[in-house]
Design an enzyme around this catalytic site. Sequence first.
Site, PDB file in Angstrom:
ATOM      1  N   ARG A 227       3.686 -13.241  13.048  1.00 54.14           N
ATOM      2  CA  ARG A 227       3.068 -13.355  14.378  1.00 54.14           C
ATOM      3  C   ARG A 227       1.625 -13.842  14.331  1.00 54.14           C
ATOM      4  O   ARG A 227       1.240 -14.741  15.066  1.00 54.14           O
ATOM      5  CB  ARG A 227       3.126 -11.994  15.104  1.00 54.14           C
ATOM      6  CG  ARG A 227       4.474 -11.697  15.706  1.00 54.14           C
ATOM      7  CD  ARG A 227       4.487 -10.367  16.421  1.00 54.14           C
ATOM      8  NE  ARG A 227       4.126  -9.253  15.539  1.00 54.14           N
ATOM      9  CZ  ARG A 227       4.506  -7.997  15.713  1.00 54.14           C
ATOM     10  NH1 ARG A 227       5.280  -7.687  16.734  1.00 54.14           N
ATOM     11  NH2 ARG A 227       4.146  -7.045  14.890  1.00 54.14           N
TER      12      ARG A 227
ATOM     13  N   ASP B 253       7.401 -12.494   1.352  1.00 54.37           N
ATOM     14  CA  ASP B 253       7.911 -13.107   0.114  1.00 54.37           C
ATOM     15  C   ASP B 253       9.405 -12.846  -0.027  1.00 54.37           C
ATOM     16  O   ASP B 253      10.183 -13.731  -0.380  1.00 54.37           O
ATOM     17  CB  ASP B 253       7.214 -12.501  -1.117  1.00 54.37           C
ATOM     18  CG  ASP B 253       5.735 -12.851  -1.207  1.00 54.37           C
ATOM     19  OD1 ASP B 253       5.277 -13.692  -0.423  1.00 54.37           O
ATOM     20  OD2 ASP B 253       5.054 -12.287  -2.078  1.00 54.37           O
TER      21      ASP B 253
END
Length: 309
Positions: free
Chosen positions: A196, A263
Amino acid sequence: MMIAKEQLAQARVLVVGDVMLDRYWYGAVDRISPEAPVPVVRITREEERCGGAANVAFNAAKLGAQASLLTVVGDDEASHKLEALVATTGIRTHFGRDADLKTTVKLRVIGRQQQLIRLDFENTPKSEILATQTATFAQLLPQHDAVLFSDYGKGGLAHVSDMIARARAAGKPILIDPKGSDYSRYQNASVITPNRAELQQVIGGWSSEDDLRTKVQTLREQLKLDAVLLTRSEEGMTLFDTAGQLHVSAQAREVFDVTGAGDTVIATMATLVGAGLSLREAVPLANRAGGLVVGKFGTATVSYEELFA
């Protein structure tokens, strides 16, 4: 959706980007320093982990994919330590060394189960070494099923546009974990996976889901991307593509540490896409992987067994 372990083992993922060594110093905090109002940490244990793009590659390998890691590091103690760490994971390493470069190290001091301070050691690689990285990329490209660019803004992906063009010409899926406010360099990628805060830097805020959808689809069309995957922490994640959007809710669980969750999400996406799944098929599983990893401390990974339990 269930995928056979053998199918994931066929997926060959090339990870390119900024690597770092994550160091953790753990200690006891028994007193405040007489020199300044700060805690004194008596270090009792040290730990080192793969960070940045190295953690991304480790996540892909842990799921069972054949992972390769292309990056630029210094010729220093941290780079050799990192290479040794990566070597134990089964990842194929292609480390370009720049003697003037300081390998990025993030040192976290932990006392009483919480992070007290983080110290970063880093600088930016030279363009000559990055040119050799692009040449190595061209050699490695045909041997891989998916390409993942892990951008941490450390300068290791200055030539990313060239590499995207090569991967696109070769018909490879291109997944990017983006950084910064200029996404034009990621043009023609298959999917970018901002969170975001990262997306707000590029498109500004949004007042409603409709407003968000309009802004993201405009960005996607401008950059000629197949899709944008917005990771939204406790709100799950949303894939915006030519067919519209696909939202998956967060898997409710205790959040212990969000370090490295992005990740895990993109590594899972790349592994599944490399194994032949579509982006839409991969999203719910990547969401599940992200939900599992936030329940662990520090940069962590998810195994095939955990994901498909």
